[in-house]
Design an enzyme around this catalytic site. Sequence first.
Site, PDB file in Angstrom:
ATOM      1  N   PHE A 109       0.811  -1.227   0.000  1.00  0.00           N
ATOM      2  CA  PHE A 109       0.000   0.000   0.000  1.00  0.00           C
ATOM      3  C   PHE A 109       0.839   1.269   0.000  1.00  0.00           C
ATOM      4  CE2 PHE A 109       0.490  -0.339   4.660  1.00  0.00           C
ATOM      5  CZ  PHE A 109       0.700   0.983   5.006  1.00  0.00           C
ATOM      6  N   LYS A 110       2.109   1.158   0.320  1.00  0.00           N
ATOM      7  CA  LYS A 110       2.969   2.345   0.356  1.00  0.00           C
ATOM      8  C   LYS A 110       3.002   3.075  -0.990  1.00  0.00           C
ATOM      9  CE  LYS A 110       4.533   1.422   4.609  1.00  0.00           C
ATOM     10  NZ  LYS A 110       4.023   0.104   5.029  1.00  0.00           N
TER      11      LYS A 110
END
Length: 462
Positions: A109-110
């Site tokens: 998700f970064k």
Amino acid sequence: MKYLSTRGGEKNLTFKDILFSGLASDGGLYVPDEWPQIDYNALKKIDSYAELALEIIYPFIGEDIKKIELKELIDNAYAKFSDNKIVTFKNLKQKEHIVELFNGPTLAFKDFAMQLIVPIFDHYLSQEDKKLNLIVATSGDTGSAAINAVHQSSKINVFCLFPKGRISSFQKKQMTTVYGENIFPIELDGTFDDCQNIVKSILIDREFSEEFSIAAVNSINWSRVMFQIVYYFYTLIDNKISENEIINFSVPTGNFGDIYAGYVGIKMGLPINKLVIATNENDILDRFINSGNYSIESVTKTTSPSMDIAIASNFERLLFDLCDKSTLITSEKMNELKKNRSFSVTNEQSDLVKKIFSSKRINQKEVNDLIKETYNEFNYIIDPHTAIGLGASRLLNKKDDNNFILGTAHPIKFSDTVEKSIGHSMELSNDFAKMFSNEEKFYSFKNSAEEVRKIIKDNYSK
Ligand SMILES: *Cc1c(COP(=O)(O)O)cnc(C)c1O
């Protein structure tokens, strides 16, 4: 929109100010001075992720960037995701959904924040004709996302600190096989918290950080959190969840950045019932929820390394709200933490937290079982972090509620652990197979800020 430090040393700052400095000079974290209110019902007609992102992010940036320019930056950033829906969903049981946040280029998700922060930095830098030196502490995924995003930039160098022996081999390959002249992967003989402390010490040293044009993109940087608010809104809108349904999100949590974004969503008007803090053995937040006492213990190495963190830095932002936005009391608590390695909150504050958050700690044996069961029952592979979110959700939430579990990484990033549970090896796509055959190039330092300062001094650009 104006920003201030949770510890009161700085206020009336613009988005651009806080984007570039990352951490306040008094050691506090930047927060907006009000929560923009969003008409959730009006947003429901938007079906594109990028369009929704524009509506949610724009109020936080304000006049700093023209809306039409921001739109272009967002459209370009999310065009790099492998699925044109950007966020996809997998239903396990009837009301149990995995929110797949791993369609970005580095499979965690970064990417949602990093693919946008870097172009926004570039946008500002092109107006000023100067360069930037980014410093990043990573437990694996932030670093790979930052390196991927910075690689193409001619204006930015990235110095990326990761803890030796405490990240997965896939994560390490992602950071050490990109080989740009502007890319500096640095293995540190310490933990993630040691890496983060070095970053904080460099940022607080304003003389040094200004001389070498340093910025940081850990989730202590407000903008990271801001971009992550969007997928909470998108999840409810895309799943056509009506307002009278009960909605819970379970979030695999380390530094408290991702789940804090959900909290901001609630503050902006999103109808979420509970945010579940799902932790591994590094359970400072779970212990806090149960006892009202926030106390630091040493880090345990687990199979969910992106959550192997002793202190949840973003928790300071929630604490600030719990203290009725008193910068004085927040500073006192944080000083107490520094001195005694713990502090307590009042019963009223504790009750306030529990209205919104619940928590559960899931151990490594449970993680292995959850990966195995999910594979056998649904023919679906989850990564160890997502498994923690799933385990916590099942133990805490009613199954008639709508339960969303943030799928924070693709299982291939943690194949060593996953393969043991599912009983066979996972297939690598061509690009990643190639990455595995490439030679790793990185620096290896002792746990000291000096060597880090030196490499920046020797390689920075102005
Ligand atoms: C970063 C990360 C987390 C933890 O997120 P925080 O914002 O630090 O709480 C969980 N899972 C994965 C896969 C991550 O990369």
